[in-house]
Enzyme design. Structure first.
Site, PDB file in Angstrom:
ATOM      1  N   ARG A  47      50.996  56.594  56.327  1.00 51.14           N
ATOM      2  CA  ARG A  47      49.925  57.532  55.996  1.00 51.14           C
ATOM      3  C   ARG A  47      49.396  58.112  57.312  1.00 51.14           C
ATOM      4  O   ARG A  47      49.457  57.459  58.351  1.00 51.14           O
ATOM      5  CB  ARG A  47      48.788  56.830  55.255  1.00 51.14           C
ATOM      6  CG  ARG A  47      49.192  56.187  53.931  1.00 51.14           C
ATOM      7  CD  ARG A  47      48.004  55.482  53.300  1.00 51.14           C
ATOM      8  NE  ARG A  47      48.317  54.893  52.010  1.00 51.14           N
ATOM      9  CZ  ARG A  47      48.744  53.645  51.829  1.00 51.14           C
ATOM     10  NH1 ARG A  47      48.888  52.839  52.884  1.00 51.14           N
ATOM     11  NH2 ARG A  47      49.019  53.186  50.630  1.00 51.14           N
ATOM     12  N   LYS A  73      45.600  50.654  53.401  1.00 46.98           N
ATOM     13  CA  LYS A  73      44.413  50.667  52.563  1.00 46.98           C
ATOM     14  C   LYS A  73      43.957  49.242  52.270  1.00 46.98           C
ATOM     15  O   LYS A  73      44.763  48.348  52.088  1.00 46.98           O
ATOM     16  CB  LYS A  73      44.700  51.399  51.252  1.00 46.98           C
ATOM     17  CG  LYS A  73      44.877  52.899  51.417  1.00 46.98           C
ATOM     18  CD  LYS A  73      45.045  53.578  50.073  1.00 46.98           C
ATOM     19  CE  LYS A  73      45.118  55.097  50.217  1.00 46.98           C
ATOM     20  NZ  LYS A  73      45.291  55.758  48.899  1.00 46.98           N
ATOM     21  N   HIS A  84      50.994  64.701  54.370  1.00 45.74           N
ATOM     22  CA  HIS A  84      51.238  63.662  53.360  1.00 45.74           C
ATOM     23  C   HIS A  84      52.564  63.905  52.632  1.00 45.74           C
ATOM     24  O   HIS A  84      53.187  62.960  52.135  1.00 45.74           O
ATOM     25  CB  HIS A  84      50.099  63.610  52.355  1.00 45.74           C
ATOM     26  CG  HIS A  84      50.060  62.342  51.558  1.00 45.74           C
ATOM     27  ND1 HIS A  84      49.875  61.106  52.137  1.00 45.74           N
ATOM     28  CD2 HIS A  84      50.204  62.111  50.226  1.00 45.74           C
ATOM     29  CE1 HIS A  84      49.901  60.172  51.205  1.00 45.74           C
ATOM     30  NE2 HIS A  84      50.096  60.758  50.031  1.00 45.74           N
ATOM     31  N   ARG A 133      55.356  61.844  54.013  1.00 46.23           N
ATOM     32  CA  ARG A 133      55.420  60.471  53.499  1.00 46.23           C
ATOM     33  C   ARG A 133      56.100  60.458  52.132  1.00 46.23           C
ATOM     34  O   ARG A 133      56.912  59.580  51.840  1.00 46.23           O
ATOM     35  CB  ARG A 133      54.008  59.892  53.410  1.00 46.23           C
ATOM     36  CG  ARG A 133      53.919  58.506  52.793  1.00 46.23           C
ATOM     37  CD  ARG A 133      52.486  57.996  52.949  1.00 46.23           C
ATOM     38  NE  ARG A 133      52.066  57.102  51.884  1.00 46.23           N
ATOM     39  CZ  ARG A 133      52.212  55.783  51.909  1.00 46.23           C
ATOM     40  NH1 ARG A 133      52.791  55.201  52.943  1.00 46.23           N
ATOM     41  NH2 ARG A 133      51.766  55.038  50.913  1.00 46.23           N
ATOM     42  N   HIS A 156      52.105  50.144  48.882  1.00 44.22           N
ATOM     43  CA  HIS A 156      51.445  50.350  47.595  1.00 44.22           C
ATOM     44  C   HIS A 156      50.999  49.014  47.021  1.00 44.22           C
ATOM     45  O   HIS A 156      51.767  48.049  46.989  1.00 44.22           O
ATOM     46  CB  HIS A 156      52.414  51.015  46.599  1.00 44.22           C
ATOM     47  CG  HIS A 156      52.609  52.468  46.844  1.00 44.22           C
ATOM     48  ND1 HIS A 156      53.679  53.179  46.336  1.00 44.22           N
ATOM     49  CD2 HIS A 156      51.879  53.370  47.558  1.00 44.22           C
ATOM     50  CE1 HIS A 156      53.592  54.440  46.716  1.00 44.22           C
ATOM     51  NE2 HIS A 156      52.513  54.577  47.455  1.00 44.22           N
ATOM     52  N   TYR A 178      58.242  58.066  41.998  1.00 47.46           N
ATOM     53  CA  TYR A 178      59.364  58.664  42.718  1.00 47.46           C
ATOM     54  C   TYR A 178      60.666  58.601  41.932  1.00 47.46           C
ATOM     55  O   TYR A 178      61.616  59.302  42.255  1.00 47.46           O
ATOM     56  CB  TYR A 178      59.533  57.983  44.079  1.00 47.46           C
ATOM     57  CG  TYR A 178      58.350  58.196  44.987  1.00 47.46           C
ATOM     58  CD1 TYR A 178      58.118  59.434  45.577  1.00 47.46           C
ATOM     59  CD2 TYR A 178      57.444  57.174  45.236  1.00 47.46           C
ATOM     60  CE1 TYR A 178      57.016  59.641  46.387  1.00 47.46           C
ATOM     61  CE2 TYR A 178      56.339  57.373  46.054  1.00 47.46           C
ATOM     62  CZ  TYR A 178      56.132  58.612  46.622  1.00 47.46           C
ATOM     63  OH  TYR A 178      55.051  58.821  47.416  1.00 47.46           O
TER      64      TYR A 178
END
Length: 298
Positions: A151, A174, A242, A245, A268, A277
């Site tokens: 990110r 995150k 982004h 990515r 994730h 995806y």
């Protein structure tokens, strides 16, 4: 208790208690500030008594200001969190907060760029920069996004101690979660080229990527550099940092990477975030991946 006290407590809870990103903290504090301004309340007990009708009116006001479904859903999430926090501060049950269903948000497919477009973007930011070292810097950041799936906030949070980058790099994502990502030689070379050209000394505890005045590089500067590059190349507005990515993920999946491995590489928390995806045409992605990601033949 003042308005500033409430917002400071809410921001500290998000940053330290919930370990939210600085961007999320700013957005959620701004949402709380709008609610306080609308109601004129500066007391935890008064906030704890707010109900579904209050939330609905606040959301209607924001809708009247022109926000869409995605922004409205985020606004409602922030309001619910803030009121749950207010109930905790008032000594009430946070789970009894107002219930209100947000607008439905259609989850769109990522719009990746092709490997050739990704490489051309990196070259373009280098050529368009005001100084050679700035071009090398922006190119290195984009390489980390496309070549390592990072990110933009993760890349810009790297400190000087991260250099020289080895075959793997520990990234803090995150929620403060760490993961190890493999780093291709071409990516390491791009970062080393930037460090060599950067006029600011490399310091272990300072940002690896520096702005023109020596401070930490901001996301906005990278986004503007890529915006200029995509205009030069005639690419759509969806070609953002982004998107690189997204491209990393879709190209690897098209090349045969399994979802669990891709989930770990992307950081994730849920496999569901990675499964999006699978909706991209894997056969097409495999063809483009074999032609370049990134320069496999090098």
């Amino acid at each position: 208790m003042t308005r500033a006290d409430i917002l400071e407590a809410w921001g500290a809870h998000l940053a330290q208690g919930r370990r939210r990103s600085p961007h999320t903290v700013r957005a959620y504090v701004a949402t709380a500030a709008r609610l306080l301004d609308a109601l004129g309340e500066t007391d935890w007990n008064a906030l704890a008594r707010l109900g579904t009708g209050d939330l609905r009116r606040q959301l209607a006001t924001r809708r009247g200001e022109g926000i869409g479904n995605v922004s409205a859903a985020r606004e409602l999430s922030a309001l619910k969190g803030f009121l749950a926090f207010a109930r905790e501060q008032a000594g009430r049950d946070a789970e009894s907060r107002p219930r209100l269903r947000g607008p439905r948000v259609k989850k769109g497919l990522p719009r990746p760029v092709t490997p050739d477009e990704a490489v051309n973007l990196m070259l373009a930011v280098g050529e368009d920069a005001s100084e050679p070292w700035i071009g090398a810097r922006d190119r290195a950041v984009l390489f980390l996004l496309y070549g390592a799936g990072m990110r933009i906030a993760e890349a810009l949070s790297l400190k000087g101690r991260a250099h020289p980058i080895g075959e793997t790099l520990v990234v803090t994502g995150k929620g403060g979660k760490q993961r190890a990502v493999p780093v291709l030689p071409v990516v390491r070379e791009a970062v080393s080229d930037y460090v060599t050209k950067c006029p600011w000394p490399l310091e272990p505890d300072k940002a690896l990527f520096r702005g023109a005045k020596g401070g930490a590089l901001s996301q906005g500067m990278v986004q503007r550099a890529m915006a200029r590059a995509r205009v030069m190349l005639g690419l759509p507005e969806s070609a953002t940092p982004h998107a690189l990515r997204h491209s990393f993920a879709t190209h690897l999946l098209g090349a045969g990477a399994d979802l669990r491995s891709l989930q770990e590489l992307l950081g994730h928390a849920s496999l569901g975030s990675t499964q999006i995806y699978t909706k991209v045409d894997a056969a097409t992605l495999l063809d483009v991946y074999r032609s370049a990601h990134p320069r496999e033949a090098d």
